[in-house]
Design an enzyme around this catalytic site. Structure first.
Site, PDB file in Angstrom:
ATOM      1  N   GLU A 261     -11.218  -8.321  -2.709  1.00  0.00           N
ATOM      2  CA  GLU A 261     -11.926  -7.204  -2.672  1.00  0.00           C
ATOM      3  C   GLU A 261     -12.015  -6.720  -4.143  1.00  0.00           C
ATOM      4  O   GLU A 261     -10.833  -6.742  -5.004  1.00  0.00           O
ATOM      5  CB  GLU A 261     -10.963  -6.107  -1.776  1.00  0.00           C
ATOM      6  N   HIS A 280     -13.533  -1.653   3.101  1.00  0.00           N
ATOM      7  CA  HIS A 280     -12.025  -0.986   3.232  1.00  0.00           C
ATOM      8  C   HIS A 280     -11.924   0.455   3.321  1.00  0.00           C
ATOM      9  O   HIS A 280     -11.276   0.988   2.541  1.00  0.00           O
ATOM     10  CB  HIS A 280     -11.481  -1.472   1.955  1.00  0.00           C
ATOM     11  N   ILE A 281     -12.578   0.883   4.327  1.00  0.00           N
ATOM     12  CA  ILE A 281     -12.650   2.608   4.379  1.00  0.00           C
ATOM     13  C   ILE A 281     -12.034   3.013   5.599  1.00  0.00           C
ATOM     14  O   ILE A 281     -12.037   4.069   6.104  1.00  0.00           O
ATOM     15  CB  ILE A 281     -14.327   2.944   4.617  1.00  0.00           C
ATOM     16  N   GLY A 282     -11.088   2.019   6.131  1.00  0.00           N
ATOM     17  CA  GLY A 282     -10.320   2.628   7.487  1.00  0.00           C
ATOM     18  C   GLY A 282      -9.547   3.832   7.168  1.00  0.00           C
ATOM     19  O   GLY A 282      -9.493   4.773   8.303  1.00  0.00           O
ATOM     20  N   ALA A 283      -9.202   4.332   6.104  1.00  0.00           N
ATOM     21  CA  ALA A 283      -8.203   5.402   5.849  1.00  0.00           C
ATOM     22  C   ALA A 283      -9.129   6.542   5.169  1.00  0.00           C
ATOM     23  O   ALA A 283      -8.872   7.741   4.888  1.00  0.00           O
ATOM     24  CB  ALA A 283      -6.960   5.262   5.156  1.00  0.00           C
TER      25      ALA A 283
HETATM   26  P1  NAD Z   1       2.722  -0.899  11.985  1.00  0.00           P
HETATM   27  O1  NAD Z   1       3.906  -1.366  11.085  1.00  0.00           O
HETATM   28  O2  NAD Z   1       2.988   0.479  12.697  1.00  0.00           O
HETATM   29  O3  NAD Z   1       2.441  -2.043  12.821  1.00  0.00           O
HETATM   30  C1  NAD Z   1       2.404  -3.341  12.778  1.00  0.00           C
HETATM   31  C2  NAD Z   1       2.808  -4.108  13.972  1.00  0.00           C
HETATM   32  O4  NAD Z   1       2.803  -5.617  13.575  1.00  0.00           O
HETATM   33  C3  NAD Z   1       4.264  -4.003  14.075  1.00  0.00           C
HETATM   34  O5  NAD Z   1       4.653  -3.386  15.662  1.00  0.00           O
HETATM   35  C4  NAD Z   1       4.916  -5.151  13.779  1.00  0.00           C
HETATM   36  O6  NAD Z   1       6.119  -5.674  14.764  1.00  0.00           O
HETATM   37  C5  NAD Z   1       3.809  -6.248  14.288  1.00  0.00           C
HETATM   38  N1  NAD Z   1       4.182  -7.396  13.358  1.00  0.00           N
HETATM   39  C6  NAD Z   1       4.786  -7.731  11.972  1.00  0.00           C
HETATM   40  N2  NAD Z   1       4.475  -8.776  12.049  1.00  0.00           N
HETATM   41  C7  NAD Z   1       4.102  -9.566  13.052  1.00  0.00           C
HETATM   42  C8  NAD Z   1       3.922 -10.967  13.262  1.00  0.00           C
HETATM   43  N3  NAD Z   1       4.158 -11.974  12.422  1.00  0.00           N
HETATM   44  N4  NAD Z   1       3.206 -11.284  14.456  1.00  0.00           N
HETATM   45  C9  NAD Z   1       3.088 -10.323  15.361  1.00  0.00           C
HETATM   46  N5  NAD Z   1       3.323  -8.961  14.885  1.00  0.00           N
HETATM   47  C10 NAD Z   1       3.720  -8.606  13.938  1.00  0.00           C
HETATM   48  O7  NAD Z   1       1.660  -0.750  11.013  1.00  0.00           O
HETATM   49  P2  NAD Z   1       0.151   0.047  11.269  1.00  0.00           P
HETATM   50  O8  NAD Z   1       0.454   1.501  10.505  1.00  0.00           O
HETATM   51  O9  NAD Z   1      -0.293  -0.118  12.544  1.00  0.00           O
HETATM   52  O10 NAD Z   1      -0.613  -0.763  10.423  1.00  0.00           O
HETATM   53  C11 NAD Z   1      -1.207  -1.897  10.455  1.00  0.00           C
HETATM   54  C12 NAD Z   1      -2.155  -2.541   9.439  1.00  0.00           C
HETATM   55  O11 NAD Z   1      -3.035  -1.751   9.271  1.00  0.00           O
HETATM   56  C13 NAD Z   1      -1.502  -2.992   8.227  1.00  0.00           C
HETATM   57  O12 NAD Z   1      -1.711  -4.089   7.883  1.00  0.00           O
HETATM   58  C14 NAD Z   1      -1.922  -1.971   7.352  1.00  0.00           C
HETATM   59  O13 NAD Z   1      -1.866  -2.328   6.040  1.00  0.00           O
HETATM   60  C15 NAD Z   1      -3.391  -1.801   7.889  1.00  0.00           C
HETATM   61  N6  NAD Z   1      -3.984  -0.737   7.576  1.00  0.00           N
HETATM   62  C16 NAD Z   1      -5.289  -0.565   7.043  1.00  0.00           C
HETATM   63  C17 NAD Z   1      -6.078   0.295   6.570  1.00  0.00           C
HETATM   64  C18 NAD Z   1      -7.609   0.293   6.051  1.00  0.00           C
HETATM   65  O14 NAD Z   1      -7.996   1.284   5.259  1.00  0.00           O
HETATM   66  N7  NAD Z   1      -8.414  -0.516   6.692  1.00  0.00           N
HETATM   67  C19 NAD Z   1      -5.407   1.685   6.707  1.00  0.00           C
HETATM   68  C20 NAD Z   1      -3.977   1.606   6.950  1.00  0.00           C
HETATM   69  C21 NAD Z   1      -3.272   0.525   7.419  1.00  0.00           C
END
Ligand code: NAD
Length: 308
Positions: A261, A280-283
């Site tokens: 990115e 990368h606009i998720g948030a």
């Molecule tokens: P979270 O910690 O609440 O949930 C993650 C889940 O993944 C947990 O339930 C965990 O048990 C599971 N997990 C971890 N390792 C695993 C594996 N090896 N196999 C299966 N499951 C597994 O996190 P969240 O707040 O739901 O965020 C999820 C993702 O979204 C993260 O990668 C975060 O970086 C990403 N995110 C992206 C944006 C964006 O702008 N696109 C914004 C915020 C978060």
């Protein structure tokens, strides 16, 4: 007390700090050198995914008690170096959940109804009514990989809002109450890949999840399946995904995150009509940014009370 705000933070959050009698110094995204100078007499440092807070920067801080990240990832902060000096590091992982979940649904709809493709063609003066035939979400199976905050929010919208069948895979199984409430069924990863019309990825990037969605899993998926990734780019093997999209192992993809990115110009993904790309606009919503800033300040104010 003095707070150094080193990234854009919502105005309501700054007001909360000022109302608490904290002096605010604002410098948007300082360089490492600038940050090293500014941090010397700060008690609190606020950042987002930038700037980098290295061990070197931390070593210059004489009074720092808290580093607050308005948002989720702590990749830009040397947490170990901070904690070694007794500096607390906090973040606001809940603040962005709804925004990422809504973008996920948006990408599902955009790929399923070929919205971005149709828009592109309209601008080229082409009326692609026939080529743009799509599919409905209702009655389809959504497989969610990673059933945490975002995965569960997506499950709720998909099952209650769109009448989708929801399968999920996670290292931890949710309680029967949550499964019932969200209408979600726990399955292993292979079953999820085989049975889902949409697969959406919501795991963090860890050594275990790197390339979790690779050639093996993509080949198990249905030929008409759509992959959505709004988690981290490294969870999907991009080369394998491109092959899958070019050779028709799956029908399409919606991506917000990438292994590299910003996505380099003319990247092979940008040449594929069955892919919808967002930067990368998720948030990136007004609401998520407000919550991230305000929640971060609230947590900081609580901590200050405890530290006194
Ligand atoms: P979270 O910690 O609440 O949930 C993650 C889940 O993944 C947990 O339930 C965990 O048990 C599971 N997990 C971890 N390792 C695993 C594996 N090896 N196999 C299966 N499951 C597994 O996190 P969240 O707040 O739901 O965020 C999820 C993702 O979204 C993260 O990668 C975060 O970086 C990403 N995110 C992206 C944006 C964006 O702008 N696109 C914004 C915020 C978060």
């Amino acid at each position: 007390m003095k707070a150094l705000i080193a990234a854009p933070i919502h105005r309501d959050a700054i007001k909360l700090l000022e109302d608490a009698g904290i002096q605010v110094v604002y410098k948007e995204y300082p360089s490492e050198k600038e940050l090293s100078e500014l941090i010397v007499d700060a008690d609190i440092l606020f950042v987002r995914s930038k700037p980098l807070v290295t061990a070197e920067v931390i070593s210059k801080a004489e009074k720092l008690k808290i580093i607050a990240r308005a948002g989720v990832g702590l990749d830009n902060i040397d947490v170990k170096a901070a904690e070694a000096r007794g500096i607390k590091v906090i973040n606001t992982p809940e603040a962005t959940t709804r925004s990422v979940a809504e973008l996920t649904i948006g990408l599902m709809l955009s790929v399923a109804r070929k919205i971005a493709y149709s828009d592109r063609k309209m601008r080229e003066g082409k009326w692609v009514k026939k080529e743009a035939e799509g599919i409905e979400l209702k009655g389809k199976t959504l497989g969610i990989i990673g059933f945490g905050r975002i995965g569960r929010e997506v499950a709720a919208i998909a099952s209650k809002g769109f009448g989708m069948r929801v399968l999920y895979y996670d290292v931890y199984r949710a309680s029967p109450e949550i499964e019932r409430e969200l209408g979600a069924t726990f399955v292993d990863l292979e079953t999820l890949a085989r049975e889902s019309d949409f697969v959406s990825v919501h795991v963090p990037l860890t050594p275990e999840t790197r390339w979790l969605v690779g050639e093996g899993l993509l080949r198990l998926m249905k030929k008409n399946a759509i992959l959505i990734n709004t988690s981290r780019g490294g969870v999907v093997d991009t080369k394998a995904l491109i092959k899958a999209l070019q050779e028709g192992w799956i029908a399409g993809a919606g991506l917000d995150v990438y292994e590299e990115e910003p996505l380099p110009p003319n990247h092979p993904l940008t040449k594929l009509d069955n892919v919808v790309l967002t930067p990368h606009i998720g948030a990136s919503t007004e609401e998520a940014q407000e919550r991230a800033g305000v929640d971060a300040v609230r947590k900081v104010l609580e901590l200050i009370k405890e530290l006194k």
